[in-house]
Structures are given as structure tokens and as C-alpha cells.
Motif scaffolding. Structure first.
Motif, mmCIF file in Angstrom:
data_model
loop_
_atom_site.group_PDB
_atom_site.id
_atom_site.type_symbol
_atom_site.label_atom_id
_atom_site.label_comp_id
_atom_site.label_asym_id
_atom_site.label_seq_id
_atom_site.Cartn_x
_atom_site.Cartn_y
_atom_site.Cartn_z
ATOM 1 N N ALA A 193 -16.129 -6.893 4.220
ATOM 2 C CA ALA A 193 -14.652 -6.419 4.409
ATOM 3 C C ALA A 193 -14.356 -5.111 3.865
ATOM 4 N N ASN A 194 -15.402 -5.146 2.901
ATOM 5 C CA ASN A 194 -14.912 -3.586 1.861
ATOM 6 C C ASN A 194 -15.190 -2.672 2.479
ATOM 7 N N ALA A 195 -16.390 -2.493 3.533
ATOM 8 C CA ALA A 195 -16.324 -1.372 4.121
ATOM 9 C C ALA A 195 -16.178 -1.042 4.992
ATOM 10 N N THR A 196 -15.043 -2.039 5.691
ATOM 11 C CA THR A 196 -14.622 -1.584 6.636
ATOM 12 C C THR A 196 -13.572 -1.283 6.621
ATOM 13 N N ILE A 197 -12.676 -1.831 5.445
ATOM 14 C CA ILE A 197 -11.679 -1.787 4.720
ATOM 15 C C ILE A 197 -11.808 0.242 4.155
ATOM 16 N N GLY A 198 -12.936 0.603 4.063
ATOM 17 C CA GLY A 198 -13.312 1.411 3.524
ATOM 18 C C GLY A 198 -13.600 2.996 4.626
ATOM 19 N N ILE A 199 -13.961 2.350 5.891
ATOM 20 C CA ILE A 199 -14.026 3.172 7.112
ATOM 21 C C ILE A 199 -13.170 3.685 7.361
ATOM 22 N N VAL A 200 -11.342 2.693 7.735
ATOM 23 C CA VAL A 200 -10.082 2.747 7.501
ATOM 24 C C VAL A 200 -9.867 3.425 7.269
ATOM 25 N N ASN A 201 -10.421 4.126 5.978
ATOM 26 C CA ASN A 201 -9.527 4.693 4.486
ATOM 27 C C ASN A 201 -9.815 6.371 4.712
ATOM 28 N N LEU A 202 -11.870 6.436 5.051
ATOM 29 C CA LEU A 202 -12.466 7.322 5.437
ATOM 30 C C LEU A 202 -11.624 7.978 6.364
ATOM 31 N N LEU A 203 -11.852 7.446 7.206
ATOM 32 C CA LEU A 203 -11.095 7.804 8.781
ATOM 33 C C LEU A 203 -9.478 8.535 8.686
ATOM 34 N N TRP A 204 -8.875 7.752 8.311
ATOM 35 C CA TRP A 204 -7.123 8.558 7.820
ATOM 36 C C TRP A 204 -7.370 9.195 7.348
ATOM 37 N N TRP A 205 -8.023 9.666 5.770
ATOM 38 C CA TRP A 205 -7.912 10.866 5.123
ATOM 39 C C TRP A 205 -8.619 11.734 6.012
ATOM 40 N N LEU A 206 -9.827 11.486 6.727
ATOM 41 C CA LEU A 206 -10.258 12.547 7.170
ATOM 42 C C LEU A 206 -9.531 13.519 8.496
ATOM 43 N N CYS A 207 -8.975 12.672 8.645
ATOM 44 C CA CYS A 207 -7.475 12.693 10.136
ATOM 45 C C CYS A 207 -6.351 13.635 9.232
ATOM 46 N N TRP A 208 -5.973 13.290 8.050
ATOM 47 C CA TRP A 208 -5.680 14.398 7.287
ATOM 48 C C TRP A 208 -5.472 15.696 6.955
ATOM 49 N N CYS A 209 -7.151 15.428 6.337
ATOM 50 C CA CYS A 209 -7.422 16.668 6.296
ATOM 51 C C CYS A 209 -7.719 17.625 7.673
ATOM 52 N N TRP A 210 -8.066 17.102 8.352
ATOM 53 C CA TRP A 210 -8.741 18.004 9.383
ATOM 54 C C TRP A 210 -7.288 18.473 10.310
ATOM 55 N N GLN A 211 -5.904 17.244 10.100
ATOM 56 C CA GLN A 211 -4.271 18.495 10.305
ATOM 57 C C GLN A 211 -4.244 19.428 9.388
ATOM 58 N N ASN A 212 -4.263 19.208 8.348
ATOM 59 C CA ASN A 212 -3.861 20.323 7.631
ATOM 60 C C ASN A 212 -5.084 21.664 6.728
ATOM 61 N N ARG A 213 -6.112 21.249 7.698
ATOM 62 C CA ARG A 213 -7.079 22.818 7.189
ATOM 63 C C ARG A 213 -6.109 23.896 7.306
ATOM 64 N N ARG A 214 -5.655 24.154 8.170
ATOM 65 C CA ARG A 214 -4.948 26.080 8.410
ATOM 66 C C ARG A 214 -3.650 25.987 7.264
ATOM 67 N N THR A 215 -3.228 24.997 7.386
ATOM 68 C CA THR A 215 -2.126 24.967 6.116
ATOM 69 C C THR A 215 -2.433 24.090 4.702
ATOM 70 N N LEU A 216 -2.963 23.693 4.046
ATOM 71 C CA LEU A 216 -3.541 23.385 2.774
ATOM 72 C C LEU A 216 -5.015 24.112 2.569
#
Length: 325
Positions: A232-255
Motif C-alpha cells: 500500500a505504501n509503495a503504491t501511494i509512493g509511486i503515485v507521489n513520485l510520478l505526480w511530482w516528476l510530471c510537474w518537474c518536467w512541465q516546469n523544467r524551462r521556467t523554474l
């Protein structure tokens, strides 16, 4: 904001106070030699004058941390059994779900307890630095402050659990760790969606409270399944990981500081894989769990560096009327 934080603090303790004890066994404590040793030790040393003698000789810090005569018998008999296993060339067994650790003063797992304490200190120092650097007017200030408190609570219980393993301290360690993971998703949601759509973060917060309540209730009242808890913790952690990585990718040129967030989430999830090693402790002190906790101490500094940069950026863009990312 406040209800989410309060619930993640109080729900585990409230549920535990209503629950019954559940005992788990391992190869070592199933051994007849171990069981006979404990029975004989308790019968000989834990009644009458011998018990009073044990209690009079016991250091105050041992009594305060809940070490009783029976616990001491189990500790001594564990090493007797380990010695027999080693003499016969067998693999070191676990006892009551744990590897044998050499006790230091009142600390059952000294290195893990120290590592948990160091993580808590790092988290506290960086929280104070955040609060001293970022003005309260920053949009993420209350959410990050609450996340810091939830994290400090988890490291407190981790330190207590590795100092003295009891039914309550074990469950609080597991449940508070789950609370941090779930609150990480809430933090991510507020940063990526909630600043523009507060209703979304409120709904996600309510959903996470329900998930947390169901998770803790199942482990408390149905079955404390270590495999399920990890999955359960691993599943939640993966969701958190992918969500943050997507945000990082979207903002890599501006932040320009986006990489700090990406490195942190990759490190945290990568270092968690150390748990899979699961080897008998080196020098009866250093196991995979201790190595994992020690390795996460520096991550707090990089993570809060990201949070400070991002909070100041949000504050500045809000002041000049720029649309939030």
C-alpha cells in the motif's frame, strides 16, 4: 488544512486504543530451545525475591522504557539460540519478526534509533529555516508547515519504536509513516492544482483522510499484514513520485530549481529499495533498515531548499500578479 493535519496525528492513536494485541512469530522464537529457555528463565528469575532483586538492580532508564524481567529473559534466550544456530552453521534466524540486535543501554536497535533521531533533527532544523526565510504570506506556507509537523511526528515515533519495540510503538511507527506518504500527495496536489483550484485540494484532502482511516482500520482491526502495508505504501509512493516528476518536467524551462524536487523524489524512492536487502545486522547493529534511514538524512536539506525556493517564487509571482504555475 487544519482538519487534515489533525486527523493524520490523532487517528492512529485513537484506533490503537480500541484495538487488541496481535502477535507475530518468526523462526527463532518458534524454536523449542528458545521457548524452553524463556520459560525456565521466567520461572527462575521473574517471581518472588529474584524478581525484586532484578528490579532493584535494573537501571532507571531501563524501567522507564518498559524493560521487564520477562523481556530480559527473551533477550538473553535470543542470544542463546543465535549461538546454537551459529555453532551448527545455520543462517541467523529472526525473532518476533526482527533480526537479533545487540541492545545498547535501553535501545533495542541503536543505529536505527540514532538514524531516526538524526532525520527528525534535520527535519526540525530545516523547518525552522523555512519558517525563518519564507514569509507567512507565501501561498504554500501553511501546507508546508503542516507537512513538517506530520514528518516530525513520524520521525519521533520511528525513534521511539527503534528504542523500544512494543505493540503501540510499532503500530504508531507504521501508521505515522503512512501519514507522511499520504500527506506528501496532499502537498503535491496543493502545489500543482490547489493554488488555482482550492476545491480540488479540499476534495483530495478528504479522500486521503478516508484512505488513511481505512488503511489504519484494516491493519488494526482485521489483520496487521506487513506485506499489505508495504504494498500500500509503495503504491501511494509511486503515485507521489510520478505526480511530482510530471510537474518537474512541465516546469523544467521556467523554474531553475525544478531539479531539486526531481532529485529528492528519485532519491527517496530509490533509497527505499535498500529495505529489500534485508540482511542480518552487521556487528549486530547495522541492518538494511538502519542504512536506509541514515541515507535519507541529507535529503531533508535538499528538499527544504526546493521548498524555500519555490515558496519565495510563488510569493514573488503573486505580488507582481503573474499567473501561478
Amino acid at each position: 488544512m487544519f482538519p487534515v493535519r489533525t486527523s493524520l496525528f490523532l487517528l492512529p492513536l485513537l484506533l490503537l486504543l480500541l484495538s487488541a494485541v496481535n502477535v507475530h512469530s518468526s523462526q527463532g522464537d518458534k524454536e523449542p530451545v528458545y521457548r524452553d529457555c524463556v520459560k525456565q528463565c521466567v520461572r527462575t528469575n521473574c517471581t518472588g525475591a529474584r524478581l525484586r532483586g532484578f528490579e532493584s538492580r535494573q537501571p532507571p532508564y531501563m524501567a522507564l522504557t518498559g524493560w521487564r524481567c520477562g523481556d530480559d529473559c527473551r533477550y538473553q534466550c535470543m542470544w542463546t539460540t543465535v549461538g546454537l544456530y551459529q555453532a551448527e552453521g545455520y543462517r541467523i534466524p529472526q525473532f518476533h519478526g526482527k533480526w537479533p540486535f545487540a541492545r545498547f543501554l535501553c535501545f533495542e536497535e541503536p543505529v536505527s534509533a540514532l538514524a531516526s533521531l538524526l532525520n527528525g533533527v534535520a527535519c526540525l532544523l530545516m523547518m525552522l529555516r523555512y519558517r525563518g526565510t519564507v514569509p507567512r504570506q507565501s501561498p504554500m506556507y501553511p501546507t508546508i508547515t503542516a507537512f513538517s509537523l506530520v514528518s516530525l511526528n513520524a520521525w519521533f515515533w520511528s525513534t521511539v519504536f527503534h528504542t523500544r519495540d512494543t505493540y503501540l510503538t510499532e503500530k504508531m511507527d507504521y501508521f505515522c509513516a503512512s501519514a507522511v506518504i499520504l500527506y506528501s500527495i496532499y502537498l503535491c496536489c496543493v502545489r500543482t492544482l490547489g493554488l488555482k483550484r482550492p476545491v480540488v485540494s479540499s476534495l483530495v484532502g478528504a479522500l486521503l483522510i478516508l484512505v488513511f482511516t481505512a488503511h489504519v482500520s484494516y491493519l488494526t482491526f482485521v489483520s496487521f499484514d506487513y506485506g499489505y502495508n508495504m504494498a500500500a505504501n509503495a503504491t501511494i509512493g509511486i503515485v507521489n513520485l510520478l505526480w511530482w516528476l510530471c510537474w518537474c518536467w512541465q516546469n523544467r524551462r521556467t523554474l531553475p530549481y525544478w531539479w531539486k524536487c526531481g532529485v529528492v523524489v528519485l532519491l527517496l524512492h530509490g533509497l527505499a529499495l535498500l529495505e529489500l536487502l534485508d540482511f542480518p545486522p552487521l556487528l549486530w547493529a547495522l541492518d538494511a533498515h538502519a542504512v536506509w534511514h541514515l541515507s535519507t538524512v541529507p535529503v531533508h536539506f535538499l528538499f527544504y531548499s526546493f521548498l524555500i525556493d519555490d515558496s519565495l517564487h510563488l510569493l514573488n509571482t503573486e505580488k507582481i500578479g503573474v499567473k501561478l504555475e
